[in-house]
Design a protein around this motif. Structure first.
Motif, PDB file in Angstrom:
ATOM      1  N   ALA A 196      45.162 -45.390  -3.917  1.00 62.06           N
ATOM      2  CA  ALA A 196      44.297 -45.946  -2.906  1.00 62.06           C
ATOM      3  C   ALA A 196      43.549 -47.485  -3.595  1.00 62.06           C
ATOM      4  CB  ALA A 196      43.058 -45.142  -2.472  1.00 62.06           C
ATOM      5  N   ALA A 197      43.319 -47.288  -5.190  1.00 61.03           N
ATOM      6  CA  ALA A 197      42.901 -48.074  -5.834  1.00 61.03           C
ATOM      7  C   ALA A 197      43.840 -49.421  -6.118  1.00 61.03           C
ATOM      8  CB  ALA A 197      42.148 -47.657  -7.097  1.00 61.03           C
ATOM      9  N   LEU A 307      22.325 -43.896 -17.519  1.00 63.21           N
ATOM     10  CA  LEU A 307      23.709 -43.361 -17.618  1.00 63.21           C
ATOM     11  C   LEU A 307      24.692 -44.412 -17.141  1.00 63.21           C
ATOM     12  CD1 LEU A 307      23.720 -39.774 -16.666  1.00 63.21           C
ATOM     13  CD2 LEU A 307      24.470 -40.624 -18.931  1.00 63.21           C
ATOM     14  N   SER A 308      24.289 -45.372 -16.119  1.00 63.64           N
ATOM     15  CA  SER A 308      25.116 -46.211 -15.347  1.00 63.64           C
ATOM     16  C   SER A 308      25.351 -47.412 -16.350  1.00 63.64           C
ATOM     17  CB  SER A 308      24.514 -46.679 -14.051  1.00 63.64           C
ATOM     18  OG  SER A 308      23.318 -47.340 -14.330  1.00 63.64           O
ATOM     19  N   LYS A 309      24.344 -47.572 -17.176  1.00 60.02           N
ATOM     20  CA  LYS A 309      24.553 -48.890 -18.126  1.00 60.02           C
ATOM     21  C   LYS A 309      25.643 -48.253 -19.342  1.00 60.02           C
ATOM     22  CE  LYS A 309      20.269 -51.031 -17.070  1.00 60.02           C
ATOM     23  NZ  LYS A 309      18.879 -51.376 -17.684  1.00 60.02           N
ATOM     24  N   LYS A 310      25.481 -46.841 -19.826  1.00 59.93           N
ATOM     25  CA  LYS A 310      26.335 -46.502 -20.758  1.00 59.93           C
ATOM     26  C   LYS A 310      27.669 -46.460 -20.231  1.00 59.93           C
ATOM     27  CE  LYS A 310      24.610 -43.349 -23.223  1.00 59.93           C
ATOM     28  NZ  LYS A 310      23.885 -41.859 -23.460  1.00 59.93           N
ATOM     29  N   TYR A 311      27.774 -45.961 -18.943  1.00 63.82           N
ATOM     30  CA  TYR A 311      29.177 -45.467 -18.267  1.00 63.82           C
ATOM     31  C   TYR A 311      29.306 -46.258 -16.906  1.00 63.82           C
ATOM     32  CZ  TYR A 311      28.076 -42.194 -21.846  1.00 63.82           C
ATOM     33  OH  TYR A 311      27.787 -41.471 -22.956  1.00 63.82           O
ATOM     34  N   PRO A 312      29.572 -47.384 -16.845  1.00 64.04           N
ATOM     35  CA  PRO A 312      29.405 -48.318 -15.451  1.00 64.04           C
ATOM     36  C   PRO A 312      30.618 -48.007 -14.550  1.00 64.04           C
ATOM     37  CG  PRO A 312      30.245 -49.846 -17.164  1.00 64.04           C
ATOM     38  CD  PRO A 312      29.649 -48.710 -18.088  1.00 64.04           C
ATOM     39  N   GLY A 313      31.525 -47.305 -15.236  1.00 59.28           N
ATOM     40  CA  GLY A 313      32.855 -46.960 -14.508  1.00 59.28           C
ATOM     41  C   GLY A 313      32.746 -46.364 -13.000  1.00 59.28           C
ATOM     42  N   PHE A 314      31.901 -45.459 -12.993  1.00 54.76           N
ATOM     43  CA  PHE A 314      31.736 -44.597 -11.742  1.00 54.76           C
ATOM     44  C   PHE A 314      31.363 -45.456 -10.508  1.00 54.76           C
ATOM     45  CE2 PHE A 314      27.624 -43.424 -13.844  1.00 54.76           C
ATOM     46  CZ  PHE A 314      26.914 -43.938 -12.714  1.00 54.76           C
ATOM     47  N   LEU A 315      30.633 -46.633 -10.983  1.00 55.99           N
ATOM     48  CA  LEU A 315      30.400 -47.367  -9.693  1.00 55.99           C
ATOM     49  C   LEU A 315      31.223 -48.768  -9.383  1.00 55.99           C
ATOM     50  CD1 LEU A 315      26.777 -48.303 -10.660  1.00 55.99           C
ATOM     51  CD2 LEU A 315      27.427 -46.571  -9.273  1.00 55.99           C
ATOM     52  N   ASP A 316      32.616 -48.658 -10.134  1.00 52.04           N
ATOM     53  CA  ASP A 316      33.789 -49.426 -10.072  1.00 52.04           C
ATOM     54  C   ASP A 316      34.588 -49.324  -8.655  1.00 52.04           C
ATOM     55  OD1 ASP A 316      36.022 -51.167 -10.471  1.00 52.04           O
ATOM     56  OD2 ASP A 316      34.966 -51.483 -12.606  1.00 52.04           O
ATOM     57  N   VAL A 317      34.872 -50.065  -7.966  1.00 53.45           N
ATOM     58  CA  VAL A 317      35.509 -49.705  -6.926  1.00 53.45           C
ATOM     59  C   VAL A 317      36.970 -49.448  -7.412  1.00 53.45           C
ATOM     60  CG1 VAL A 317      36.573 -52.286  -6.482  1.00 53.45           C
ATOM     61  CG2 VAL A 317      36.222 -50.955  -4.628  1.00 53.45           C
ATOM     62  N   ARG A 318      37.349 -49.674  -8.490  1.00 51.31           N
ATOM     63  CA  ARG A 318      38.697 -49.320  -8.788  1.00 51.31           C
ATOM     64  C   ARG A 318      38.686 -47.949  -9.170  1.00 51.31           C
ATOM     65  NH1 ARG A 318      39.547 -52.912 -13.839  1.00 51.31           N
ATOM     66  NH2 ARG A 318      37.391 -52.440 -14.022  1.00 51.31           N
ATOM     67  N   ALA A 319      37.655 -47.382  -9.538  1.00 56.03           N
ATOM     68  CA  ALA A 319      37.597 -45.861  -9.689  1.00 56.03           C
ATOM     69  C   ALA A 319      37.211 -45.258  -8.460  1.00 56.03           C
ATOM     70  CB  ALA A 319      36.495 -45.621 -10.975  1.00 56.03           C
ATOM     71  N   ALA A 320      36.337 -45.964  -7.511  1.00 60.42           N
ATOM     72  CA  ALA A 320      35.759 -45.127  -6.400  1.00 60.42           C
ATOM     73  C   ALA A 320      36.469 -45.772  -5.247  1.00 60.42           C
ATOM     74  CB  ALA A 320      34.523 -45.007  -6.423  1.00 60.42           C
ATOM     75  N   PRO A 321      37.420 -46.120  -4.683  1.00 58.63           N
ATOM     76  CA  PRO A 321      38.112 -46.752  -3.501  1.00 58.63           C
ATOM     77  C   PRO A 321      37.004 -46.774  -2.352  1.00 58.63           C
ATOM     78  CG  PRO A 321      39.701 -45.682  -4.613  1.00 58.63           C
ATOM     79  CD  PRO A 321      38.617 -45.162  -5.238  1.00 58.63           C
ATOM     80  N   LEU A 322      36.278 -45.610  -2.131  1.00 54.43           N
ATOM     81  CA  LEU A 322      35.540 -45.645  -1.026  1.00 54.43           C
ATOM     82  C   LEU A 322      34.100 -46.680  -1.279  1.00 54.43           C
ATOM     83  CD1 LEU A 322      34.782 -41.920   0.267  1.00 54.43           C
ATOM     84  CD2 LEU A 322      35.257 -44.005   1.733  1.00 54.43           C
ATOM     85  N   ASP A 327      35.724 -56.149   4.165  1.00 55.97           N
ATOM     86  CA  ASP A 327      36.504 -57.284   3.810  1.00 55.97           C
ATOM     87  C   ASP A 327      37.743 -56.836   2.813  1.00 55.97           C
ATOM     88  OD1 ASP A 327      35.025 -58.929   5.608  1.00 55.97           O
ATOM     89  OD2 ASP A 327      33.736 -59.775   3.684  1.00 55.97           O
ATOM     90  N   ARG A 328      37.139 -55.949   1.895  1.00 54.64           N
ATOM     91  CA  ARG A 328      38.235 -55.442   1.016  1.00 54.64           C
ATOM     92  C   ARG A 328      39.449 -54.468   1.694  1.00 54.64           C
ATOM     93  NH1 ARG A 328      38.441 -55.601  -4.958  1.00 54.64           N
ATOM     94  NH2 ARG A 328      39.854 -53.613  -5.700  1.00 54.64           N
ATOM     95  N   LEU A 329      38.920 -53.794   2.777  1.00 51.41           N
ATOM     96  CA  LEU A 329      39.712 -52.845   3.441  1.00 51.41           C
ATOM     97  C   LEU A 329      40.641 -53.440   4.401  1.00 51.41           C
ATOM     98  CD1 LEU A 329      37.418 -49.784   3.981  1.00 51.41           C
ATOM     99  CD2 LEU A 329      38.914 -50.168   2.045  1.00 51.41           C
ATOM    100  N   ARG A 330      40.214 -54.580   4.855  1.00 56.93           N
ATOM    101  CA  ARG A 330      40.968 -55.366   6.056  1.00 56.93           C
ATOM    102  C   ARG A 330      42.279 -55.821   5.244  1.00 56.93           C
ATOM    103  NH1 ARG A 330      35.845 -57.726   7.271  1.00 56.93           N
ATOM    104  NH2 ARG A 330      34.962 -56.348   9.135  1.00 56.93           N
ATOM    105  N   GLY A 331      43.650 -55.398   6.033  1.00 59.01           N
ATOM    106  CA  GLY A 331      44.539 -56.107   5.408  1.00 59.01           C
ATOM    107  C   GLY A 331      45.339 -54.935   4.627  1.00 59.01           C
TER     108      GLY A 331
END
Length: 399
Positions: A196-197, A307-322, A327-331
């Motif tokens: 998905a990502a 924690l989010s400042k130490k490990y920001p990845g879990f807020l990244d759309v590449r890790a969490a496609p939802l 606009d990113r989903l269209r197409g």
């Protein structure tokens, strides 16, 4: 009764209790599932014990246990199997042996395993790739990627993305006889997350001229913000994938610091400044009523430990496609999503179905009422054959 008989009786009772797992009534072939669960449970318990002794990391021990199921790249009467690298990423290539008058379909497959475990060499993935190649008359690329705990996000994403971009070059597709208008991506569990990502990422990549025709997501993990949805509540201790194990996988994807895992389980890992992201994973508005079934949505408790400042990845759309906005989903391409009723990740997939449809994406949703996490690859079982047939039939009609 003699002492020896008593000991044997006690051992038998213990083994029966250890093997027996309460299962929903609609589970097909329950004893087969209990046996699989016992096998996996034993590996998890041993890995946990070894980690408590300080001898080995939990994930490393699990990987050792799984490595015994790996098979070499052996060709058979129907499919030629080889290993190579796409942009330095190891892949297995499955090419049908029968002659084809036209260019073939291409399927890029990404294995699951919580971003920590698994490989394209595991026997079940090898068999699925063979069957897909033979039945679809398709070239299947089954990719590997570097795993946690040695490597963390975004390494796994980047490996898969770089391998897929390599495959989508005209000269590479031509080398394997693949029709550039009939290429799809597929993956299960963490592989579904990565599928998905990378599909989202491709939409904005102006350097990739060939686009995907379909994406197929098999019980995908799509967000780590809310591990308290109805499916997490109902299946927290279910066979194969428990809530605690999923939290461990999510956490290991980003860091070996287990404070993130603990915060995820207590729902205290998202900073207040990121509260707007919860609208993208709010199951009370994104799930059909039959999946909510009286569950009450709990407002999140925000992180105060940074924690989010130490490990920001879990807020990244590449890790969490939802977390992608509309606009990113269209197409996005034609989509097939499999969800299973008895799976902690069920609601991730269903919420994505809702969000994609709201964004105008054509989606086929196959919800398996008697399904559980990993069921597609529970080979030699009736449910696996049924799900694989449905999956390959959809690809045959749409890819």
């Amino acid at each position: 009764m003699g002492r020896k008989s008593l000991y044997l009786l006690m051992l038998g009772v213990f083994l029966a209790c250890y093997v027996y797992t309460p299962l929903p009534e609609n589970i097909e072939e329950p004893w087969r599932l209990m046996w699989l669960n016992t096998h996996l449970k034993t590996i998890v318990h041993l890995a946990t014990f070894v980690e408590l002794l300080g001898l080995n990391h939990f994930i490393d021990s699990m990987m050792i246990g799984m490595s015994f199921s790996e098979v070499p790249p052996t060709s058979d009467e129907n499919v030629t199997v080889t290993e190579t690298t796409f942009n330095d990423v190891p892949v297995r290539v499955y090419v049908p042996k029968r002659k084809s008058e036209a260019l073939r379909r291409g399927m890029f497959y990404i294995h699951g395993g919580g971003w920590c475990l698994g490989s394209a060499a595991l026997q079940n993935y090898d068999l699925l790739s063979r069957w897909t190649a033979d039945r679809l008359d398709a070239v299947v690329i089954s990719t590997d990627y570097r795993l946690a705990p040695k490597y963390h996000f975004p390494t796994q994403f980047e490996d898969v993305y770089n391998a897929l971009r390599w495959f989508l070059q005209e000269k590479v597709l031509a080398k394997y006889g693949v029709n550039p208008e009939r290429v799809g991506v597929s993956g299960d569990s963490a592989g579904g997350n990565l599928a998905a990502a990378v599909t989202q990422q491709l939409l904005g990549d102006v350097d990739v001229k060939i686009k995907l025709k379909v994406q197929s997501l098999i019980y995908p993990a799509l967000q780590p913000l809310d591990l308290d949805s109805p499916s997490y509540r109902e299946n927290s201790d279910f066979s194969i994938l428990s809530k605690s194990l999923m939290a461990r996988f999510w956490s290991e994807y980003f860091t070996t610091d287990r404070s993130l895992e603990k915060a995820m389980l207590s729902h205290q890992h998202v900073p207040v400044e990121s509260s707007h992201l919860f609208k993208f994973v709010n199951w009370s508005s994104l799930l059909p009523e039959r999946f909510i079934k009286g569950h009450v949505y709990s407002n999140p408790t925000y992180d105060s430990s940074e924690l989010s400042k130490k490990y920001p990845g879990f807020l990244d759309v590449r890790a969490a496609p939802l977390l992608a906005d509309d606009d990113r989903l269209r197409g996005l391409p034609l989509t097939y999503i499999i969800t299973c009723q008895h799976d902690v990740l069920r609601d991730d997939g269903i919420m994505y179905v809702t969000r994609l449809r709201n964004a105008g994406v054509r989606v086929t949703h196959n919800h398996v009422e008697d399904g559980f996490h990993g069921a597609l690859l529970f080979l030699n079982s009736k449910i696996s054959y049924r799900m694989i047939n449905q999956y390959i039939s959809w690809l045959s009609e749409n890819l």
